[in-house]
Design a protein around this motif. Structure first.
Motif, PDB file in Angstrom:
ATOM      1  N   ALA A  59      -7.308  22.408 -18.348  1.00  0.00           N
ATOM      2  CA  ALA A  59      -6.409  21.938 -19.388  1.00  0.00           C
ATOM      3  C   ALA A  59      -5.024  22.545 -19.228  1.00  0.00           C
ATOM      4  CB  ALA A  59      -6.976  22.279 -20.764  1.00  0.00           C
ATOM      5  N   GLY A  60      -4.925  23.746 -18.679  1.00  0.00           N
ATOM      6  CA  GLY A  60      -3.650  24.422 -18.557  1.00  0.00           C
ATOM      7  C   GLY A  60      -2.840  23.985 -17.358  1.00  0.00           C
ATOM      8  N   GLN A  61      -3.435  23.294 -16.408  1.00  0.00           N
ATOM      9  CA  GLN A  61      -2.685  22.932 -15.221  1.00  0.00           C
ATOM     10  C   GLN A  61      -1.973  21.603 -15.404  1.00  0.00           C
ATOM     11  OE1 GLN A  61      -6.443  22.004 -12.831  1.00  0.00           O
ATOM     12  NE2 GLN A  61      -4.901  21.213 -11.579  1.00  0.00           N
ATOM     13  N   ASP A  62      -0.964  21.357 -14.596  1.00  0.00           N
ATOM     14  CA  ASP A  62      -0.244  20.100 -14.611  1.00  0.00           C
ATOM     15  C   ASP A  62      -1.193  19.007 -14.157  1.00  0.00           C
ATOM     16  OD1 ASP A  62       1.380  17.929 -14.209  1.00  0.00           O
ATOM     17  OD2 ASP A  62       2.924  19.008 -13.111  1.00  0.00           O
ATOM     18  N   GLN A  63      -1.425  18.036 -15.018  1.00  0.00           N
ATOM     19  CA  GLN A  63      -2.416  17.003 -14.730  1.00  0.00           C
ATOM     20  C   GLN A  63      -1.974  16.043 -13.626  1.00  0.00           C
ATOM     21  OE1 GLN A  63      -5.565  16.896 -16.205  1.00  0.00           O
ATOM     22  NE2 GLN A  63      -4.901  18.904 -16.835  1.00  0.00           N
ATOM     23  N   GLY A  64      -0.725  16.089 -13.199  1.00  0.00           N
ATOM     24  CA  GLY A  64      -0.272  15.155 -12.184  1.00  0.00           C
ATOM     25  C   GLY A  64      -0.054  15.774 -10.822  1.00  0.00           C
ATOM     26  N   LYS A  65      -0.339  17.063 -10.647  1.00  0.00           N
ATOM     27  CA  LYS A  65      -0.056  17.729  -9.381  1.00  0.00           C
ATOM     28  C   LYS A  65      -1.208  18.613  -8.978  1.00  0.00           C
ATOM     29  CE  LYS A  65       4.870  17.848 -10.336  1.00  0.00           C
ATOM     30  NZ  LYS A  65       5.998  18.680 -10.637  1.00  0.00           N
ATOM     31  N   GLY A  66      -1.296  18.889  -7.686  1.00  0.00           N
ATOM     32  CA  GLY A  66      -2.322  19.801  -7.193  1.00  0.00           C
ATOM     33  C   GLY A  66      -3.606  19.074  -6.847  1.00  0.00           C
ATOM     34  N   PRO A  67      -4.420  19.700  -6.008  1.00  0.00           N
ATOM     35  CA  PRO A  67      -5.632  19.048  -5.534  1.00  0.00           C
ATOM     36  C   PRO A  67      -6.687  18.859  -6.614  1.00  0.00           C
ATOM     37  CG  PRO A  67      -5.563  21.328  -4.815  1.00  0.00           C
ATOM     38  CD  PRO A  67      -4.241  21.025  -5.456  1.00  0.00           C
ATOM     39  N   GLU A  68      -6.595  19.609  -7.728  1.00  0.00           N
ATOM     40  CA  GLU A  68      -7.599  19.470  -8.768  1.00  0.00           C
ATOM     41  C   GLU A  68      -7.058  18.754 -10.000  1.00  0.00           C
ATOM     42  OE1 GLU A  68      -9.253  23.354  -9.312  1.00  0.00           O
ATOM     43  OE2 GLU A  68     -10.051  23.381  -7.295  1.00  0.00           O
ATOM     44  N   HIS A 100     -12.820  19.801 -18.031  1.00  0.00           N
ATOM     45  CA  HIS A 100     -13.682  20.414 -17.017  1.00  0.00           C
ATOM     46  C   HIS A 100     -13.530  19.606 -15.725  1.00  0.00           C
ATOM     47  CE1 HIS A 100     -17.025  23.172 -16.203  1.00  0.00           C
ATOM     48  NE2 HIS A 100     -17.642  22.211 -15.564  1.00  0.00           N
ATOM     49  N   THR A 101     -13.519  20.282 -14.600  1.00  0.00           N
ATOM     50  CA  THR A 101     -13.518  19.611 -13.305  1.00  0.00           C
ATOM     51  C   THR A 101     -14.398  20.406 -12.356  1.00  0.00           C
ATOM     52  OG1 THR A 101     -12.180  18.748 -11.476  1.00  0.00           O
ATOM     53  CG2 THR A 101     -11.367  20.751 -12.541  1.00  0.00           C
ATOM     54  N   PHE A 102     -15.095  19.702 -11.460  1.00  0.00           N
ATOM     55  CA  PHE A 102     -16.035  20.370 -10.567  1.00  0.00           C
ATOM     56  C   PHE A 102     -16.346  19.480  -9.378  1.00  0.00           C
ATOM     57  CE2 PHE A 102     -18.157  18.273 -14.081  1.00  0.00           C
ATOM     58  CZ  PHE A 102     -19.119  17.475 -13.471  1.00  0.00           C
ATOM     59  N   GLU A 103     -16.802  20.120  -8.298  1.00  0.00           N
ATOM     60  CA  GLU A 103     -17.218  19.392  -7.103  1.00  0.00           C
ATOM     61  C   GLU A 103     -18.658  18.931  -7.259  1.00  0.00           C
ATOM     62  OE1 GLU A 103     -16.490  22.145  -3.928  1.00  0.00           O
ATOM     63  OE2 GLU A 103     -14.390  21.578  -3.787  1.00  0.00           O
ATOM     64  N   VAL A 104     -18.983  17.838  -6.574  1.00  0.00           N
ATOM     65  CA  VAL A 104     -20.335  17.289  -6.603  1.00  0.00           C
ATOM     66  C   VAL A 104     -20.814  17.024  -5.183  1.00  0.00           C
ATOM     67  CG1 VAL A 104     -20.083  16.226  -8.883  1.00  0.00           C
ATOM     68  CG2 VAL A 104     -19.437  14.928  -6.844  1.00  0.00           C
ATOM     69  N   SER A 105     -22.118  16.778  -5.045  1.00  0.00           N
ATOM     70  CA  SER A 105     -22.708  16.424  -3.754  1.00  0.00           C
ATOM     71  C   SER A 105     -23.268  15.018  -3.860  1.00  0.00           C
ATOM     72  CB  SER A 105     -23.841  17.396  -3.400  1.00  0.00           C
ATOM     73  OG  SER A 105     -23.354  18.702  -3.295  1.00  0.00           O
ATOM     74  N   PRO A 106     -22.612  14.031  -3.244  1.00  0.00           N
ATOM     75  CA  PRO A 106     -23.116  12.659  -3.316  1.00  0.00           C
ATOM     76  C   PRO A 106     -24.346  12.464  -2.439  1.00  0.00           C
ATOM     77  CG  PRO A 106     -21.105  12.740  -2.019  1.00  0.00           C
ATOM     78  CD  PRO A 106     -21.350  14.133  -2.531  1.00  0.00           C
TER      79      PRO A 106
END
Length: 194
Positions: A59-68, A100-106
Motif C-alpha cells: 500500500a505504501g509503494q507507488d502503484q504505477g512503478k517498480g516490479p511489484e 497484498h502482493t505475492f508470487e505464485v507457482s502456476p
C-alpha cells in the motif's frame, strides 16, 4: 504540618505520575511496533519465502512503478490481478491500492488474459497432483474443462502435476492462500494480464 506534608506528597506523586506518562508517550512514539511500522515491516519480519509483501509494503509503494506495482491496464475497482509473466498476484482494494502482493507457482496451463469472477470456493480438497490443498478460489473453466483457480498446499509445496496432464491450479504459499481466501469472495473480479 500534616496538612502541608500530605499536600507535598500529593504534589510529588502527581509530578511522578506525569513524568511517567510523558516517558511512556515518548517510548510509544519511538516503538517499532506502532501500527504503521508493524504493517510496513510485516513481510520483512516474517521472511516470506514467496517474495510476498505485507499489506503496508504494497500500500505504501507507488502503484504505477517498480516490479511489484499493480500492472497498468488491469482494470479498476476491487479485484485480484494475476500477471502471467511475473507469476505474481495483487489483491487490489476499491481504493486502487494493493493490500497484498505475492508470487505464485502456476501449473501446466495458464488462463487466457481477460476478466473473470470468482465462481466457487472450497476450504479443503485434494489437488489434481494428489496434494492436500486449502483455500481454493476458482475463477474460470475453459471449453476443454480445465479449471483455473488459486490454492495453497497445506504443507506449502509447489504444484507437481503429472507430466502431460493439463491442469490450471495456481499455487500460493499458505499465508498468501489465506489472504486470497479472505479477499476473494464469490463474484470478486479476477483480472489476468500477460
Amino acid at each position: 504540618m500534616a496538612r502541608s506534608s500530605s499536600g507535598a506528597i500529593v504534589a510529588a506523586l502527581t509530578a511522578a505520575a506525569l513524568a511517567g506518562v510523558g516517558f511512556l508517550a515518548v517510548q510509544a512514539e519511538a516503538a517499532p511496533d506502532r501500527p504503521a511500522a508493524a504493517h510496513a515491516s510485516a513481510g520483512k519480519d516474517k521472511g516470506q519465502d514467496s517474495g510476498g509483501q505485507g499489506a503496508g509494503d504494497a500500500a505504501g509503494q507507488d502503484q504505477g512503478k517498480g516490479p511489484e506495482a499493480v500492472p497498468q491496464g488491469s482494470g479498476a475497482g476491487m479485484r485480484v490481478v494475476y500477471a502471467l509473466a511475473q507469476k505474481r498476484v495483487w489483491l487490489v482494494g476499491a481504493d486502487e491500492k494493493a493490500s497484498h502482493t505475492f508470487e505464485v507457482s502456476p501449473s501446466t496451463v495458464s488462463p487466457p488474459p481477460g476478466t473473470y469472477k470468482v465462481t466457487s470456493r472450497t476450504l479443503n480438497v485434494t489437488g489434481s497432483d494428489g496434494t492436500p490443498i486449502e483455500h481454493v478460489v476458482i475463477f474460470h473453466r475453459d471449453a476443454a474443462g480445465i479449471v483455473f483457480g488459486f490454492s495453497a498446499a497445506v504443507d506449502g509445496r509447489p504444484p507437481n502435476p503429472t507430466p502431460g496432464k493439463k491442469t490450471g491450479g495456481i499455487r500460493e504459499n499458505p499465508a498468501d492462500g489465506l489472504a486470497m481466501w479472505q479477499f476473494a469472495v464469490s463474484n470478486t473480479k479476477v483480472v489476468v494480464v500477460p
